[in-house]
Design a protein around this motif. Structure first.
Motif, mmCIF file in Angstrom:
data_model
loop_
_atom_site.group_PDB
_atom_site.id
_atom_site.type_symbol
_atom_site.label_atom_id
_atom_site.label_comp_id
_atom_site.label_asym_id
_atom_site.label_seq_id
_atom_site.Cartn_x
_atom_site.Cartn_y
_atom_site.Cartn_z
ATOM 1 N N MET A 251 0.829 -1.205 0.000
ATOM 2 C CA MET A 251 0.000 0.000 0.000
ATOM 3 C C MET A 251 0.864 1.256 0.000
ATOM 4 O O MET A 251 0.524 2.247 -0.643
ATOM 5 C CB MET A 251 -0.944 0.014 1.204
ATOM 6 C CG MET A 251 -2.153 -0.896 1.059
ATOM 7 S SD MET A 251 -3.125 -0.637 -0.448
ATOM 8 C CE MET A 251 -3.821 0.980 -0.166
ATOM 9 N N GLU A 252 1.993 1.206 0.715
ATOM 10 C CA GLU A 252 2.918 2.359 0.722
ATOM 11 C C GLU A 252 3.352 2.684 -0.704
ATOM 12 O O GLU A 252 3.423 3.840 -1.104
ATOM 13 C CB GLU A 252 4.155 2.069 1.586
ATOM 14 C CG GLU A 252 3.895 1.933 3.077
ATOM 15 C CD GLU A 252 3.136 3.121 3.670
ATOM 16 O OE1 GLU A 252 3.573 4.273 3.457
ATOM 17 O OE2 GLU A 252 2.102 2.898 4.320
ATOM 18 N N ASP A 253 3.663 1.619 -1.468
ATOM 19 C CA ASP A 253 4.098 1.803 -2.860
ATOM 20 C C ASP A 253 2.948 2.251 -3.756
ATOM 21 O O ASP A 253 3.114 3.050 -4.668
ATOM 22 C CB ASP A 253 4.652 0.483 -3.424
ATOM 23 C CG ASP A 253 5.985 0.120 -2.798
ATOM 24 O OD1 ASP A 253 6.536 0.968 -2.074
ATOM 25 O OD2 ASP A 253 6.469 -1.002 -3.019
ATOM 26 N N LEU A 254 1.772 1.685 -3.492
ATOM 27 C CA LEU A 254 0.627 1.927 -4.379
ATOM 28 C C LEU A 254 -0.051 3.268 -4.148
ATOM 29 O O LEU A 254 -0.601 3.850 -5.077
ATOM 30 C CB LEU A 254 -0.419 0.824 -4.193
ATOM 31 C CG LEU A 254 -0.189 -0.487 -4.947
ATOM 32 C CD1 LEU A 254 -1.170 -1.541 -4.470
ATOM 33 C CD2 LEU A 254 -0.359 -0.282 -6.454
ATOM 34 N N ARG A 255 -0.007 3.744 -2.892
ATOM 35 C CA ARG A 255 -0.783 4.940 -2.550
ATOM 36 C C ARG A 255 -0.561 6.129 -3.493
ATOM 37 O O ARG A 255 -1.519 6.685 -4.012
ATOM 38 C CB ARG A 255 -0.527 5.342 -1.095
ATOM 39 C CG ARG A 255 -1.809 5.315 -0.333
ATOM 40 C CD ARG A 255 -1.694 5.606 1.128
ATOM 41 N NE ARG A 255 -2.452 4.598 1.847
ATOM 42 C CZ ARG A 255 -1.950 3.740 2.701
ATOM 43 N NH1 ARG A 255 -0.677 3.771 2.976
ATOM 44 N NH2 ARG A 255 -2.707 2.849 3.279
ATOM 45 N N PRO A 256 0.724 6.525 -3.707
ATOM 46 C CA PRO A 256 0.922 7.677 -4.619
ATOM 47 C C PRO A 256 0.355 7.427 -6.014
ATOM 48 O O PRO A 256 -0.217 8.325 -6.630
ATOM 49 C CB PRO A 256 2.446 7.852 -4.666
ATOM 50 C CG PRO A 256 3.056 6.774 -3.842
ATOM 51 C CD PRO A 256 1.977 6.034 -3.129
ATOM 52 N N GLU A 257 0.496 6.179 -6.501
ATOM 53 C CA GLU A 257 -0.024 5.833 -7.836
ATOM 54 C C GLU A 257 -1.550 5.887 -7.850
ATOM 55 O O GLU A 257 -2.171 6.365 -8.797
ATOM 56 C CB GLU A 257 0.425 4.413 -8.228
ATOM 57 C CG GLU A 257 1.925 4.217 -8.278
ATOM 58 C CD GLU A 257 2.606 5.118 -9.300
ATOM 59 O OE1 GLU A 257 2.024 5.316 -10.391
ATOM 60 O OE2 GLU A 257 3.704 5.634 -8.999
ATOM 61 N N LEU A 258 -2.145 5.359 -6.764
ATOM 62 C CA LEU A 258 -3.608 5.330 -6.675
ATOM 63 C C LEU A 258 -4.164 6.741 -6.602
ATOM 64 O O LEU A 258 -5.200 7.042 -7.175
ATOM 65 C CB LEU A 258 -4.057 4.535 -5.451
ATOM 66 C CG LEU A 258 -3.850 3.018 -5.544
ATOM 67 C CD1 LEU A 258 -3.953 2.387 -4.169
ATOM 68 C CD2 LEU A 258 -4.864 2.388 -6.485
ATOM 69 N N ARG A 259 -3.453 7.608 -5.863
ATOM 70 C CA ARG A 259 -3.923 9.002 -5.740
ATOM 71 C C ARG A 259 -4.005 9.650 -7.106
ATOM 72 O O ARG A 259 -4.950 10.351 -7.415
ATOM 73 C CB ARG A 259 -2.976 9.804 -4.843
ATOM 74 C CG ARG A 259 -3.316 9.596 -3.394
ATOM 75 C CD ARG A 259 -2.923 10.729 -2.490
ATOM 76 N NE ARG A 259 -3.073 10.238 -1.133
ATOM 77 C CZ ARG A 259 -2.064 9.792 -0.400
ATOM 78 N NH1 ARG A 259 -0.833 9.819 -0.859
ATOM 79 N NH2 ARG A 259 -2.277 9.331 0.819
#
Length: 195
Positions: free
Chosen positions: A55-63
């Protein structure tokens, strides 16, 4: 391995939503295996920590991709005052996150006042309270009473969990719901949102 795969996918430019969906599916499967007795708490904790890293890795991408996506709901979660056990809380937080909820984690040894301040500031749909010690069930009851005294109880559902609790005790201390495991807590939160 799965973390490396997810990171490679993000690096390749895979749709972060698709990567997240795969992670969520995996967490759901792991939850089911735990419920059926095939997996143990250690497996669940390990999976949750991997998911948290993903989730740490994905969060910026998801935002970047999320433009106005509606989440199922917001949950504020805390281990209650005088209790510093966070494995159960972290597990529930990770699984709620995996289920798409927005999670506000208040940490451990959290006072009634801090919970009320959080409700005012973040306006969660649900407050999830955890404890491991029998002696801190009182803290849990104090927090629920304080939410009521502060006039905030109508706007929020309360779910509780932890070894000393039972469905009956949950009702006695004023909670709306009770989960006896992390996967079940997610199901209960979905029910509370649906009500």
């Amino acid at each position: 391995g799965s973390l490396a795969l997810a990171r490679a996918g993000i690096g390749r430019g895979d749709d972060p939503e698709a990567v997240l969906a795969d992670c969520r599916k995996a967490m759901e499967e792991i939850g089911k295996k735990y419920e059926s007795g095939e997996y143990f708490i250690a497996d669940l904790v390990f999976a949750a920590s991997i998911f948290k890293d993903m989730m740490e890795d994905l969060r910026p991408e998801l935002r970047k991709a999320a433009k106005g996506e509606v989440k199922p709901g917001k949950v504020a979660i805390a281990t209650v005052k005088d209790d510093i056990h966070d494995i159960g809380k972290n597990l529930v937080a990770s699984m709620l996150d995996a289920a798409g909820f927005e999670v506000v984690d208040l940490g451990v040894d959290v006072s009634a006042r801090a919970v009320c301040d959080c409700i005012r500031e973040h306006k969660p749909d649900i407050v999830a309270l955890s404890c491991l010690l029998t002696t801190t069930v009182d803290s849990m009851e104090d927090i629920i009473s304080e939410i009521s005294r502060s006039g905030l109880r109508d706007g929020v559902k309360v779910i509780v969990g932890g070894i000393p609790l039972s469905p009956k005790l949950a009702v006695t201390i004023g909670a709306d719901s009770y989960g006896d495991s992390a996967p079940q807590a997610v199901v209960r939160c979905k029910e509370l949102i649906g009500e």
